[in-house]
Write a protein that holds these residues in place. Structure first.
Motif, PDB file in Angstrom:
ATOM      1  N   SER A 274       0.834  -1.210   0.000  1.00  0.00           N
ATOM      2  CA  SER A 274       0.000   0.000   0.000  1.00  0.00           C
ATOM      3  C   SER A 274       0.864   1.253   0.000  1.00  0.00           C
ATOM      4  CB  SER A 274      -0.921  -0.004   1.223  1.00  0.00           C
ATOM      5  OG  SER A 274      -1.828  -1.079   1.169  1.00  0.00           O
ATOM      6  N   TYR A 278       0.502   3.488  -3.259  1.00  0.00           N
ATOM      7  CA  TYR A 278      -0.106   4.811  -3.097  1.00  0.00           C
ATOM      8  C   TYR A 278       0.896   5.913  -3.414  1.00  0.00           C
ATOM      9  CZ  TYR A 278      -4.066   2.610  -0.636  1.00  0.00           C
ATOM     10  OH  TYR A 278      -5.155   1.858  -0.296  1.00  0.00           O
ATOM     11  N   THR A 346      -9.309   4.328   5.032  1.00  0.00           N
ATOM     12  CA  THR A 346      -9.624   4.042   3.635  1.00  0.00           C
ATOM     13  C   THR A 346     -11.107   4.241   3.373  1.00  0.00           C
ATOM     14  OG1 THR A 346      -7.818   2.427   3.558  1.00  0.00           O
ATOM     15  CG2 THR A 346      -9.399   2.365   1.762  1.00  0.00           C
ATOM     16  N   LEU A 350     -12.771   6.859   0.776  1.00  0.00           N
ATOM     17  CA  LEU A 350     -13.818   6.426  -0.147  1.00  0.00           C
ATOM     18  C   LEU A 350     -15.044   7.326  -0.035  1.00  0.00           C
ATOM     19  CD1 LEU A 350     -14.500   4.282  -2.234  1.00  0.00           C
ATOM     20  CD2 LEU A 350     -15.325   2.813  -0.378  1.00  0.00           C
ATOM     21  N   PHE A 381      -6.058  10.592   3.499  1.00  0.00           N
ATOM     22  CA  PHE A 381      -5.059   9.810   2.764  1.00  0.00           C
ATOM     23  C   PHE A 381      -3.735   9.773   3.529  1.00  0.00           C
ATOM     24  CE2 PHE A 381      -4.036   8.894  -1.999  1.00  0.00           C
ATOM     25  CZ  PHE A 381      -3.721   7.586  -1.661  1.00  0.00           C
ATOM     26  N   THR A 455     -11.289   4.625  -9.412  1.00  0.00           N
ATOM     27  CA  THR A 455     -10.637   4.927  -8.131  1.00  0.00           C
ATOM     28  C   THR A 455     -11.494   4.459  -6.959  1.00  0.00           C
ATOM     29  OG1 THR A 455      -9.567   6.858  -9.115  1.00  0.00           O
ATOM     30  CG2 THR A 455      -9.655   6.764  -6.718  1.00  0.00           C
ATOM     31  N   LYS A 456     -12.794   4.703  -7.023  1.00  0.00           N
ATOM     32  CA  LYS A 456     -13.690   4.247  -5.958  1.00  0.00           C
ATOM     33  C   LYS A 456     -13.675   2.727  -5.841  1.00  0.00           C
ATOM     34  CE  LYS A 456     -17.012   8.063  -6.553  1.00  0.00           C
ATOM     35  NZ  LYS A 456     -18.388   8.380  -7.020  1.00  0.00           N
ATOM     36  N   PHE A 459     -10.416   1.528  -4.105  1.00  0.00           N
ATOM     37  CA  PHE A 459     -10.387   1.721  -2.651  1.00  0.00           C
ATOM     38  C   PHE A 459     -11.343   0.759  -1.939  1.00  0.00           C
ATOM     39  CE2 PHE A 459      -8.393   5.976  -3.332  1.00  0.00           C
ATOM     40  CZ  PHE A 459      -7.345   5.813  -2.440  1.00  0.00           C
ATOM     41  N   THR A 460     -12.424   0.380  -2.581  1.00  0.00           N
ATOM     42  CA  THR A 460     -13.328  -0.606  -1.982  1.00  0.00           C
ATOM     43  C   THR A 460     -12.626  -1.953  -1.831  1.00  0.00           C
ATOM     44  OG1 THR A 460     -15.251   0.499  -2.965  1.00  0.00           O
ATOM     45  CG2 THR A 460     -15.544  -1.775  -2.240  1.00  0.00           C
ATOM     46  N   THR A 463      -9.984  -1.817   0.967  1.00  0.00           N
ATOM     47  CA  THR A 463     -10.574  -1.894   2.307  1.00  0.00           C
ATOM     48  C   THR A 463     -10.841  -3.335   2.695  1.00  0.00           C
ATOM     49  OG1 THR A 463     -11.626   0.267   1.996  1.00  0.00           O
ATOM     50  CG2 THR A 463     -12.468  -1.112   3.774  1.00  0.00           C
TER      51      THR A 463
END
Length: 485
Positions: A274, A278, A346, A350, A381, A455-456, A459-460, A463
Motif C-alpha cells: 500500500s 499509493y 480508507t 472512499l 489519505f 478509483t472508488k 479503494f473498496t 478496504t
C-alpha cells in the motif's frame, strides 16, 4: 612412527575459504552484550548509516517515474492516463521480482560488496531516463523498458534489510530495521518533492522556486546518477562484509516451504504494498481528480506537484516509530492496530471520493468544485500513509522474532534463525512490493470508462483486503494459543 592430529578448531579454520575481496569481519557476536558494547555497536551503526544512504537512492530511482510521468505531457509526449499509470507500475513489478536474488546476493558476495554493485547499477535507469525524455520521438515501448530498469532501485531494499539484519542483536532489530527502511522510504518522498524543482516543473509552496528555462526531466536523472557514484564509493570505503552471514541459495530457498513466510507476505502486501503503490499513484490521482492544465502555467485546482511528496514522507517518518512500538509492545499487536487504522481511513477516503465530480474532460469548473474537498481527501489519505508506515515497521519486527522462535522450537541455534529471517525478508519483501504494481493498475482500470469510478472501486477492494489482513494477524499471532511476536 607417531601420528599427530591438529585440533579440530584449527583444522576448520585452516580449511575455511579465505576471502580476499575487501573488508571482511569473521568474528561477529551481536548477542554477546560485552562484544556489542565494546565492538559491535559502532561498526553496526556505521554500516547502517551508509546502508540507509544507498537504499535511499535506490528508492528515489525506483520511484522517479511516479512524479516525472505527470510531466511527460508537458514535454510533448502524448500518453493516455492508462499508459501513464502503467509506466508508474512497471518499476514496482520489476523491483519486487528482483528482491529475492538481491537478498541471496548478501551472503553470496557480502553486504558491502553487494551494496557497491547495487548502487552502481542505478546508473543504468538514470542515464537511460535522461536519454529518453530528451527525445519526443522515443516510442512508448522504449519508455516501458527503461521504466523496468528502475526496478534495480527496488531490489536494493531487500539486500539492504537482509544485510542490516545480520549486524544487530534481536532486541535492537526492530528499531534498526525501521530506521534503515525509513531512510530508504524517504527517497520516495524526496524525489517527489525535489524532482519538480530540479526539472523546472514547480517550486515548493512558493518558498523555493523551480529552475528556469522550462521543464527538463533529464536534470533529475543526472543528479541521481552522480549520487549513485557517491553511494558506490561510500560503500567501498566505509562498509563491511560479515563472514558469519553465510548461506547457500538452496538453504535460503527452504524458506519458501515455511508457512509463516507466506502469511507475513500477505500482511506485507497490505502495509508496504500500500505504501509504495499509493506513493507511486498519488501524483496522478491528484492530477486527474483535482487539477486541469488551463490556464498555464499552474492550471486550475490543486497543483499535484505541491503535494505529491507528502504521503511518502508521512509513511517514511512513521516506519521507525512502528518498529519502536513493536519492540515495546509486540509486532503483532502494533500490526493489528495499523490495519484497523487503514480500514477506517480508507473508508473515509472512499466517502470523500463520493463527494467529487468526475473530471474526464478536464473542466476547470469541476476542478474548482473538487478542490474544496481536497483538504479532507488529503488528510484522510495521509492517515492511511501513517498507518502503512507503522505497519511496515511492526511487520519487519515480527519476521526475525517468528523465525527465532521457529529455530528454538526445532532445536536450531539462534544464528540459524537469523539466517532464515534474512532469507524470509527477501521473499516477503518481494511479494509485498507487488502491491506497488497492482495498486496503480487498479486505479487506472482500463476496463472502467470513468477514472473516478475506477478509483472508488479500487479503494473498496483495498478496504476488504485490509480487513482480511487484520483477521489473519489476530488469528495467527494474537490468539491465546499463539506465541507472542
Amino acid at each position: 612412527m607417531t601420528l599427530t592430529t591438529e585440533p579440530a578448531a584449527a583444522a576448520a579454520h585452516r580449511s575455511a575459504p579465505r576471502r580476499r575481496t575487501g573488508r571482511w569481519i569473521d568474528d561477529w557476536q551481536p548477542e554477546d552484550a560485552a562484544f556489542w558494547e565494546s565492538t559491535g555497536r559502532p561498526i553496526a551503526r556505521r554500516n547502517l548509516v551508509w546502508s540507509i544512504f544507498a537504499e535511499h537512492l535506490g528508492f528515489s530511482v525506483w520511484l522517479i517515474w511516479s512524479v516525472s510521468s505527470a510531466f511527460l505531457l508537458a514535454q510533448g509526449f502524448t500518453f493516455t492516463p492508462q499508459q501513464l499509470f502503467l509506466l508508474v507500475a512497471i518499476p514496482n513489478l520489476v523491483g519486487s521480482l528482483l528482491r529475492v536474488p538481491y537478498t541471496f546476493a548478501v551472503p553470496a558476495f557480502g553486504g558491502r560488496n553487494w551494496t557497491m554493485v547495487s548502487a552502481a547499477l542505478l546508473l543504468i535507469p538514470t542515464l537511460l531516463f535522461a536519454w529518453a525524455v530528451q527525445n519526443p520521438d522515443t516510442p512508448y515501448w522504449a519508455f516501458c523498458l527503461i521504466a523496468a530498469t528502475a526496478g534495480f532501485g527496488g531490489g536494493n531494499f531487500a539486500s539492504s534489510m537482509a544485510n542490516i539484519n545480520f549486524f544487530y542483536p534481536a532486541a535492537k532489530k526492530g528499531a534498526a530495521l525501521g530506521l534503515n527502511a525509513a531512510g530508504g522510504n524517504l527517497g520516495v518522498s524526496l524525489i517527489q518533492l525535489l524532482l519538480p524543482v530540479i526539472v523546472g516543473g514547480a517550486g515548493i509552496f512558493g518558498l523555493v522556486k523551480a529552475s528556469s528555462g522550462g521543464i527538463h526531466l533529464e536534470r533529475a536523472a543526472y543528479v541521481y546518477a552522480a549520487l549513485a557514484i557517491v553511494a558506490t564509493a561510500a560503500a567501498y570505503f566505509f562498509m563491511d562484509n560479515l563472514g558469519t552471514a553465510k548461506s547457500t541459495p538452496r538453504e535460503q530457498l527452504r524458506i519458501v516451504r515455511e508457512p509463516h513466510t507466506w502469511i507475513m507476505a500477505v500482511l506485507y502486501i497490505g502495509t508496504f504494498g500500500s505504501f509504495i503503490g499509493y506513493s507511486a499513484a498519488m501524483p496522478l490521482l491528484i492530477k486527474l481528480n483535482f487539477w486541469v492544465p488551463e490556464p498555464a502555467p499552474l492550471g486550475t485546482g490543486v497543483f499535484f506537484a505541491y503535494y505529491a511528496f507528502l504521503g511518502a514522507g508521512v509513511g517514511s517518518i512513521t516506519r521507525p516509530f512502528g518498529g519502536w512500538l513493536a519492540d515495546r509492545f509486540g509486532g503483532a499487536k502494533v500490526t493489528l492496530a495499523a490495519f484497523a487504522g487503514m480500514v477506517v481511513f480508507t473508508l473515509a477516503v472512499l466517502w470523500t471520493l463520493t463527494q467529487l465530480q468526475s473530471n474526464p474532460t478536464a473542466d476547470p469548473a469541476i476542478a474548482l468544485d473538487n478542490k474544496s474537498w481536497f483538504p479532507v481527501f488529503l488528510g484522510f489519505f495521509l492517515c492511511i500513509f501513517a498507518c502503512t508506515g507503522i505497519g511496515n515497521g511492526s511487520t519487519y519486527k515480527m519476521i526475525p522474532t517468528i523465525f527465532r522462535h521457529r529455530a528454538e522450537e526445532t532445536g536450531l541455534p539462534a544464528s540459524e534463525g537469523t539466517k532464515r529471517a534474512s532469507a524470509a525478508i527477501g521473499v516477503i519483501g518481494a511479494v509485498g512490493a507487488i502491491g506497488g504494481f497492482l495498486i496503480p493498475i487498479a486505479f487506472s482500470s482500463p476496463w472502467v470508462d470513468n477514472p473516478l469510478s475506477a478509483t472508488k472501486g479500487a479503494f473498496t477492494v483495498f478496504t476488504a483486503y485490509y480487513v482480511v489482513c487484520a483477521a489473519v494477524t489476530y488469528g495467527v499471532y494474537l490468539r491465546r494459543t499463539a506465541r507472542a511476536v
